[in-house]
Enzyme design. Sequence first.
Site, PDB file in Angstrom:
ATOM      1  N   ASP A   1      44.916 -11.637  61.849  1.00 26.15           N
ATOM      2  CA  ASP A   1      43.653 -11.193  62.437  1.00 26.15           C
ATOM      3  C   ASP A   1      43.615 -11.615  63.901  1.00 26.15           C
ATOM      4  O   ASP A   1      44.302 -12.557  64.307  1.00 26.15           O
ATOM      5  CB  ASP A   1      42.466 -11.805  61.698  1.00 26.15           C
ATOM      6  CG  ASP A   1      42.222 -11.137  60.352  1.00 26.15           C
ATOM      7  OD1 ASP A   1      42.950 -10.186  60.021  1.00 26.15           O
ATOM      8  OD2 ASP A   1      41.304 -11.579  59.637  1.00 26.15           O
TER       9      ASP A   1
ATOM     10  N   CYS B   1      63.427  -8.805  73.346  1.00 32.56           N
ATOM     11  CA  CYS B   1      63.478  -8.577  71.902  1.00 32.56           C
ATOM     12  C   CYS B   1      64.309  -7.374  71.489  1.00 32.56           C
ATOM     13  O   CYS B   1      65.089  -7.444  70.536  1.00 32.56           O
ATOM     14  CB  CYS B   1      62.066  -8.491  71.324  1.00 32.56           C
ATOM     15  SG  CYS B   1      61.089  -7.069  71.875  1.00 32.56           S
TER      16      CYS B   1
ATOM     17  N   GLU C   1      44.484  -4.728  50.878  1.00 36.07           N
ATOM     18  CA  GLU C   1      44.998  -5.393  52.079  1.00 36.07           C
ATOM     19  C   GLU C   1      44.311  -6.731  52.290  1.00 36.07           C
ATOM     20  O   GLU C   1      44.949  -7.743  52.608  1.00 36.07           O
ATOM     21  CB  GLU C   1      44.801  -4.480  53.294  1.00 36.07           C
ATOM     22  CG  GLU C   1      45.400  -5.006  54.591  1.00 36.07           C
ATOM     23  CD  GLU C   1      44.463  -5.913  55.370  1.00 36.07           C
ATOM     24  OE1 GLU C   1      44.958  -6.779  56.118  1.00 36.07           O
ATOM     25  OE2 GLU C   1      43.233  -5.782  55.219  1.00 36.07           O
TER      26      GLU C   1
ATOM     27  N   ASN D   1      50.250  -8.676  60.208  1.00 41.50           N
ATOM     28  CA  ASN D   1      48.956  -8.639  59.513  1.00 41.50           C
ATOM     29  C   ASN D   1      48.034  -9.804  59.851  1.00 41.50           C
ATOM     30  O   ASN D   1      47.115 -10.100  59.089  1.00 41.50           O
ATOM     31  CB  ASN D   1      49.169  -8.601  57.996  1.00 41.50           C
ATOM     32  CG  ASN D   1      48.066  -7.834  57.285  1.00 41.50           C
ATOM     33  OD1 ASN D   1      47.251  -7.165  57.924  1.00 41.50           O
ATOM     34  ND2 ASN D   1      48.022  -7.937  55.976  1.00 41.50           N
TER      35      ASN D   1
ATOM     36  N   HIS E   1      57.120  -5.410  69.513  1.00 42.12           N
ATOM     37  CA  HIS E   1      58.171  -6.395  69.240  1.00 42.12           C
ATOM     38  C   HIS E   1      59.198  -5.723  68.341  1.00 42.12           C
ATOM     39  O   HIS E   1      58.856  -4.880  67.502  1.00 42.12           O
ATOM     40  CB  HIS E   1      57.595  -7.643  68.577  1.00 42.12           C
ATOM     41  CG  HIS E   1      58.625  -8.701  68.312  1.00 42.12           C
ATOM     42  ND1 HIS E   1      59.489  -9.133  69.286  1.00 42.12           N
ATOM     43  CD2 HIS E   1      58.951  -9.397  67.183  1.00 42.12           C
ATOM     44  CE1 HIS E   1      60.289 -10.055  68.783  1.00 42.12           C
ATOM     45  NE2 HIS E   1      59.994 -10.223  67.507  1.00 42.12           N
TER      46      HIS E   1
ATOM     47  N   GLU F   1      45.115  -0.618  56.175  1.00 41.22           N
ATOM     48  CA  GLU F   1      44.097  -1.455  56.811  1.00 41.22           C
ATOM     49  C   GLU F   1      42.703  -1.015  56.377  1.00 41.22           C
ATOM     50  O   GLU F   1      42.403   0.176  56.310  1.00 41.22           O
ATOM     51  CB  GLU F   1      44.206  -1.371  58.336  1.00 41.22           C
ATOM     52  CG  GLU F   1      45.415  -2.079  58.910  1.00 41.22           C
ATOM     53  CD  GLU F   1      45.294  -3.593  58.871  1.00 41.22           C
ATOM     54  OE1 GLU F   1      44.264  -4.103  58.378  1.00 41.22           O
ATOM     55  OE2 GLU F   1      46.238  -4.271  59.306  1.00 41.22           O
TER      56      GLU F   1
ATOM     57  N   ASP G   1      65.008 -11.592  62.658  1.00 39.95           N
ATOM     58  CA  ASP G   1      64.514 -11.513  64.033  1.00 39.95           C
ATOM     59  C   ASP G   1      65.293 -12.499  64.896  1.00 39.95           C
ATOM     60  O   ASP G   1      65.113 -13.708  64.787  1.00 39.95           O
ATOM     61  CB  ASP G   1      63.014 -11.833  64.061  1.00 39.95           C
ATOM     62  CG  ASP G   1      62.393 -11.561  65.424  1.00 39.95           C
ATOM     63  OD1 ASP G   1      63.146 -11.310  66.384  1.00 39.95           O
ATOM     64  OD2 ASP G   1      61.151 -11.614  65.532  1.00 39.95           O
TER      65      ASP G   1
END
Length: 638
Positions: free
Chosen positions: A320, A196, A371, A318, A255, A366, A278
């Site tokens: 979970d 990457c 958020e 973001n 990353h 967070e 990316d």
Amino acid sequence: MAQGLEVALTDLQSSRNNVRHHTEEIAVDHLLVRRGQAFNLTLYFRNRGFQPGLDNIIFVVETEDAVYLDSEPQRQEYVMNDYGFIYQGSKNWIRPCPWNYGQFEEKIIDICLKLLDKSLHFQTDSATDCALRGSPVYISRVVCAMINSNDDNGVLNGNWSENYTDGANPAEWTGSVAILKQWYATGCQPVRYGQCWVFAAVMCTVMRCLGIPTRVITNFDSGHDTDGNLIIDEYYDNTGRILGNKKKDTIWNFHVWNECWMARKDLPPGYGGWQVLDATPQEMSNGVYCCGPASVRAVKEGEVDLNYDTPFVFSMVNADCMSWLVQGGKEQKLHQDTSSVGNFISTKSIQSDERDDITENYKYEEGSLQERQVFLKALQKLKARRFHGSQRGAELQPSRPTPLSQDSPRSLHTPSLRPSDVVQVSLKFKLLDPPNMGQDICFVLLALNMSSQFKDLKVNLSAQSLLHDGSPLSPFWQDIAFITLSPKEAKTYPCKISYSQYSQYLSTDKLIRISALGEEKSSPEKILVNKIITLSYPSITINVLGAAVVNQPLSIQVIFSNPLSEQVEDCVLTVEGSGLFKKQQKVFLGVLKPQHRASIILETVPFKSGQRQIQANMRSNKFKDIKGYRNVYVDFAL
């Protein structure tokens, strides 16, 4: 009637214009100008002189600048700076990796233009492709797809297998110039190999060369959500080791991607500015391996229905994380963590070697209500998108239902209880010494009883190497601890992993995950804790011997050492630096004895003035990426 003018010669004033347009480092013998800025040229006529009032000359030029940055320091950093840092390691140990972008080096502009001509877009319809090259949105997607080679003869082959015998280990690269020149010299055959940070660094070189402000971004604990449900599932066995999973969801230790600055007239007002691109080939976008441009502001606000690939970028910062225990063919939910993905999002500071934390550009704090509201908005938009059959490469299907009930762990106000809260026991790892390569790793497991009852714990401990993309390797160390805790008591359990135990199992990324899975005999709940350890090497030291002056000989001392207590072979030192070396220097050192320290002197003649950087890397049969750098200011010749 006056005779018409016949142009005999056009002087593009290349040298003078290129200086004014900050392209003189690319060339002085042909004109290279930037959008939105005036330039001069002189016309010489064959048959007679120009007569004001009688003769008219009309020029038609369209130079709307959709990538204009109004800050001169930002332009200097994100367009003109030809070196920088790419941040690697882990959130607990962030390491700057020096990089030579070299966008003004000889032939790089020609290579970048060749890259555009080799794209699938140009090959399919060259007229349309050339007509669209004034659009930074279009050109950024073309470049993004061409940096990897998954769909075409792009610049780099990706490889995460740990087998690099037929190419270069990605960790060995220190700059983009050698990669781009190798691709060009071999008839545009993909260079082996990249990961990457290499993809992002090469894309930064190409975009800066094309005049588009670009920076390299590192996201620590980066989510790779393969099914678009914003949950990263991780699976563990009863020893605490992480398992590979068929869904291929992973959390990358870090990353790296790019941000490019551009207007977005294809989006609602307010979503221009920095855009994520990316080039690492992870998922397809409109049938090819590229990602973006996705508006950073759209990511922060959960506007995942805006082009391009915003849901995937949102999940990287973001999503979970759901932890599962796999035992007897069954899966038991351990915990859902809402804050573990997307930490310390980093880039190099403007005109400084310091690190900028830009996490707040991507998401609200967070744990804040804002958020969670954004997360739920993004989730609902993705659910609606799945319902209407929209696609991102493939149909987005949730791995399991995620109802938004009031007692759901995704509720805005009631986050799920951790198992440690139920059992009222806390487990935590603590390192006793810095984790240096070649030395034993000493740490303790801290156990705290938060209740007023006695607690009897059984804790399974394990250690395994990880690749930086989160892929686990086989465990190489295990232990079982039995700990009895009185009410409110804290105890430590000492652990040691010797160098002989981990050396043969270590990946190039030098990452070790230590895990503990604890259970208390009076409770069915299990407590999972883990810690990622990044082993460090001593850096290469670079000394500049004397003043650096353009076109004057300069001596550079490079000091290096074998940090291991064993002999290493096939040692190669690589040194480069734009404006200092015409090409990458390789010195074959052969064998280095245990703990041996040595130095060499390199001679060069700087050919560009200003702030420069020397980058160095040493590899051997035992390690691949001992790095070092030194900034050098080169004066004009007297």
